[in-house]
Write an enzyme that holds these catalytic residues in place. Sequence first.
Site, PDB file in Angstrom:
ATOM      1  N   SER A 107       0.846  -1.200   0.000  1.00  0.00           N
ATOM      2  CA  SER A 107       0.000   0.000   0.000  1.00  0.00           C
ATOM      3  C   SER A 107       0.875   1.242   0.000  1.00  0.00           C
ATOM      4  O   SER A 107       2.010   1.217   0.479  1.00  0.00           O
ATOM      5  CB  SER A 107      -0.870   0.003   1.256  1.00  0.00           C
ATOM      6  OG  SER A 107      -1.428   1.285   1.440  1.00  0.00           O
ATOM      7  N   SER A 108       0.318   2.335  -0.490  1.00  0.00           N
ATOM      8  CA  SER A 108       1.087   3.598  -0.541  1.00  0.00           C
ATOM      9  C   SER A 108       1.319   4.157   0.851  1.00  0.00           C
ATOM     10  O   SER A 108       2.148   5.047   1.041  1.00  0.00           O
ATOM     11  CB  SER A 108       0.311   4.632  -1.368  1.00  0.00           C
ATOM     12  OG  SER A 108      -0.967   4.860  -0.767  1.00  0.00           O
ATOM     13  N   CYS A 109       0.607   3.623   1.861  1.00  0.00           N
ATOM     14  CA  CYS A 109       0.781   4.203   3.201  1.00  0.00           C
ATOM     15  C   CYS A 109       2.087   3.725   3.854  1.00  0.00           C
ATOM     16  O   CYS A 109       2.395   4.089   4.986  1.00  0.00           O
ATOM     17  CB  CYS A 109      -0.419   3.895   4.087  1.00  0.00           C
ATOM     18  SG  CYS A 109      -0.523   2.191   4.559  1.00  0.00           S
ATOM     19  N   TYR A 136      -0.884  -0.869  10.106  1.00  0.00           N
ATOM     20  CA  TYR A 136      -1.100  -1.487   8.783  1.00  0.00           C
ATOM     21  C   TYR A 136       0.133  -1.281   7.918  1.00  0.00           C
ATOM     22  O   TYR A 136       0.621  -2.204   7.270  1.00  0.00           O
ATOM     23  CB  TYR A 136      -2.325  -0.841   8.137  1.00  0.00           C
ATOM     24  CG  TYR A 136      -2.631  -1.287   6.736  1.00  0.00           C
ATOM     25  CD1 TYR A 136      -2.373  -0.447   5.651  1.00  0.00           C
ATOM     26  CD2 TYR A 136      -3.197  -2.532   6.479  1.00  0.00           C
ATOM     27  CE1 TYR A 136      -2.679  -0.837   4.350  1.00  0.00           C
ATOM     28  CE2 TYR A 136      -3.497  -2.930   5.179  1.00  0.00           C
ATOM     29  CZ  TYR A 136      -3.245  -2.068   4.126  1.00  0.00           C
ATOM     30  OH  TYR A 136      -3.536  -2.454   2.837  1.00  0.00           O
ATOM     31  N   LYS A 140       2.695  -4.038   6.157  1.00  0.00           N
ATOM     32  CA  LYS A 140       2.947  -4.079   4.711  1.00  0.00           C
ATOM     33  C   LYS A 140       4.444  -3.908   4.407  1.00  0.00           C
ATOM     34  O   LYS A 140       4.971  -4.525   3.482  1.00  0.00           O
ATOM     35  CB  LYS A 140       2.128  -3.002   3.994  1.00  0.00           C
ATOM     36  CG  LYS A 140       0.628  -3.335   3.938  1.00  0.00           C
ATOM     37  CD  LYS A 140       0.377  -4.634   3.175  1.00  0.00           C
ATOM     38  CE  LYS A 140      -1.094  -4.970   3.049  1.00  0.00           C
ATOM     39  NZ  LYS A 140      -1.318  -6.247   2.335  1.00  0.00           N
ATOM     40  N   HIS A 179     -13.116   3.003   2.539  1.00  0.00           N
ATOM     41  CA  HIS A 179     -12.274   4.093   2.040  1.00  0.00           C
ATOM     42  C   HIS A 179     -13.182   5.207   1.506  1.00  0.00           C
ATOM     43  O   HIS A 179     -14.397   5.049   1.390  1.00  0.00           O
ATOM     44  CB  HIS A 179     -11.351   3.580   0.934  1.00  0.00           C
ATOM     45  CG  HIS A 179     -10.254   2.702   1.436  1.00  0.00           C
ATOM     46  ND1 HIS A 179     -10.294   1.329   1.378  1.00  0.00           N
ATOM     47  CD2 HIS A 179      -9.082   3.004   2.048  1.00  0.00           C
ATOM     48  CE1 HIS A 179      -9.190   0.828   1.922  1.00  0.00           C
ATOM     49  NE2 HIS A 179      -8.439   1.824   2.324  1.00  0.00           N
TER      50      HIS A 179
HETATM   51  O1  GFB Z   1      -9.797   6.721   1.920  1.00  0.00           O
HETATM   52  P1  GFB Z   1      -9.380   7.069   3.294  1.00  0.00           P
HETATM   53  O2  GFB Z   1     -10.165   6.512   4.430  1.00  0.00           O
HETATM   54  O3  GFB Z   1      -7.894   6.609   3.468  1.00  0.00           O
HETATM   55  O4  GFB Z   1      -9.392   8.679   3.485  1.00  0.00           O
HETATM   56  P2  GFB Z   1      -6.450   7.276   3.514  1.00  0.00           P
HETATM   57  C1  GFB Z   1      -8.878   9.502   2.486  1.00  0.00           C
HETATM   58  C2  GFB Z   1      -9.269  10.938   2.819  1.00  0.00           C
HETATM   59  O5  GFB Z   1     -10.668  11.077   2.545  1.00  0.00           O
HETATM   60  C3  GFB Z   1      -9.070  11.328   4.302  1.00  0.00           C
HETATM   61  C4  GFB Z   1     -11.290  11.773   3.615  1.00  0.00           C
HETATM   62  O6  GFB Z   1      -8.545  12.642   4.339  1.00  0.00           O
HETATM   63  C5  GFB Z   1     -10.497  11.311   4.834  1.00  0.00           C
HETATM   64  O7  GFB Z   1     -10.699  12.222   5.906  1.00  0.00           O
HETATM   65  N1  GFB Z   1     -12.718  11.428   3.671  1.00  0.00           N
HETATM   66  C6  GFB Z   1     -13.730  12.295   3.451  1.00  0.00           C
HETATM   67  C7  GFB Z   1     -13.244  10.227   3.954  1.00  0.00           C
HETATM   68  N2  GFB Z   1     -14.922  11.693   3.630  1.00  0.00           N
HETATM   69  C8  GFB Z   1     -14.645  10.394   3.957  1.00  0.00           C
HETATM   70  C9  GFB Z   1     -15.471   9.277   4.248  1.00  0.00           C
HETATM   71  O8  GFB Z   1     -16.711   9.349   4.282  1.00  0.00           O
HETATM   72  N3  GFB Z   1     -14.828   8.098   4.507  1.00  0.00           N
HETATM   73  C10 GFB Z   1     -13.469   7.981   4.483  1.00  0.00           C
HETATM   74  N4  GFB Z   1     -12.915   6.769   4.732  1.00  0.00           N
HETATM   75  N5  GFB Z   1     -12.634   9.038   4.224  1.00  0.00           N
HETATM   76  C11 GFB Z   1      -5.876   4.787   3.835  1.00  0.00           C
HETATM   77  C12 GFB Z   1      -5.273   3.912   4.915  1.00  0.00           C
HETATM   78  O9  GFB Z   1      -5.652   6.113   4.214  1.00  0.00           O
HETATM   79  O10 GFB Z   1      -5.250   4.593   2.581  1.00  0.00           O
HETATM   80  C13 GFB Z   1      -5.332   2.476   4.493  1.00  0.00           C
HETATM   81  O11 GFB Z   1      -5.974   4.140   6.130  1.00  0.00           O
HETATM   82  C14 GFB Z   1      -4.779   2.285   3.106  1.00  0.00           C
HETATM   83  O12 GFB Z   1      -4.608   1.723   5.401  1.00  0.00           O
HETATM   84  C15 GFB Z   1      -5.394   3.244   2.127  1.00  0.00           C
HETATM   85  O13 GFB Z   1      -3.392   2.479   3.143  1.00  0.00           O
HETATM   86  C16 GFB Z   1      -4.761   3.110   0.775  1.00  0.00           C
HETATM   87  O14 GFB Z   1      -5.988   7.480   2.141  1.00  0.00           O
HETATM   88  O15 GFB Z   1      -6.404   8.455   4.431  1.00  0.00           O
END
Ligand code: GFB
Length: 321
Positions: A107-109, A136, A140, A179
């Site tokens: 993952s990119s994280c 996580y 990875k 996500h």
């Molecule tokens: O997709 P997301 O949960 O993962 O959040 P990350 C991306 C951005 O979208 C964050 C915003 O800045 C969230 O605050 N966001 C806005 C939302 N509305 C929403 C919503 O309703 N739901 C969610 N989930 N986000 C993940 C890692 O980080 O990236 C995983 O936690 C994995 O482990 C994945 O690596 C690729 O991009 O922040």
Amino acid sequence: MSQQNVFIAGHRGMVGSALVRALEKDPNVRLLTRGRDQLDLLDQRQVTEFFGKHAVDQVYLAAAKVGGIHANNEYPAAFIYENLMIEANIIHAAYKAGVKKLLFLGSSCIYPKFAEQPMREEALLTGVLEPTNEPYAIAKIAGIKLCESYNRQYGTDYRSVMPTNLYGPNDNYHPQNSHVIPALIRRFHEAKARGDAEVVVWGSGAPMREFLHVDDMAAACVHVMGLEREVLSRHVQPTLSHINVGTGVDCTIRELAETVSKVVGFAGKLSFDASKPDGTPRKLMDVSRLSSLGWNASIALEDGLAHAYGWFVANAAQARS
Ligand code: GFB
């Protein structure tokens, strides 16, 4: 080439099911898949037995415990434990059974929170990680190091690809644990159906993210798996073996939300809930290494979102959540 027995670990997930779509028509591939009810990847004995019983030639290690920023923040022990166990069980059992090739999906994280953008593969382990998904990310990173270490000590050919944020058919649409893209697709869809005047988006809307359609990701996986070992060795080293997979293009969460709203046909307005975490400010992948290996993404975000929304509408009843 004789027919290859290919095991897709995690074939029911978003990436795993995209790999099934990408490989099932290949006459040189005989697909092996097992559901969680048939093979518990957390159980080393079951995994060892499976590889001992089946002559597996290649493994796509797409099985993982995944989730968005909220899920990672809420369940850190589950994220680090399950991902470490899945990768360690499969990689070790594959080696013991003499599996020729394995592709590990990370993952990119894995990159530092404040890595220089776009993030090159060399940035790995050069700084602190994003706290919301550090467990996580460490699991990875361990997966990358498992592949590199088995290659160095045992001469295996185990490869790693690091996807940016993925979306597409068969995603997880859980309102809290998903996500951002599936979360917003579902939220805008339900708001439109109810005639709501407003949809709330988490965070400030300022973070930037790169999004790759899962069918592009599956194509990139098949491409990397198909590369001759000597071609690959010209682009990776024994201790820097992972390859970024992305579009090389990012946008703000606000721009994403506006695009999802347009694709869904929601007529109301957006608001932003600053009490929710933003996570990493930006994580744009440098995809020049994969491009020099002959692969580039082809699905543009708005087209990909329209495809993903079409799938959600057609499958809302059984969409995983
Ligand atoms: O997709 P997301 O949960 O993962 O959040 P990350 C991306 C951005 O979208 C964050 C915003 O800045 C969230 O605050 N966001 C806005 C939302 N509305 C929403 C919503 O309703 N739901 C969610 N989930 N986000 C993940 C890692 O980080 O990236 C995983 O936690 C994995 O482990 C994945 O690596 C690729 O991009 O922040």
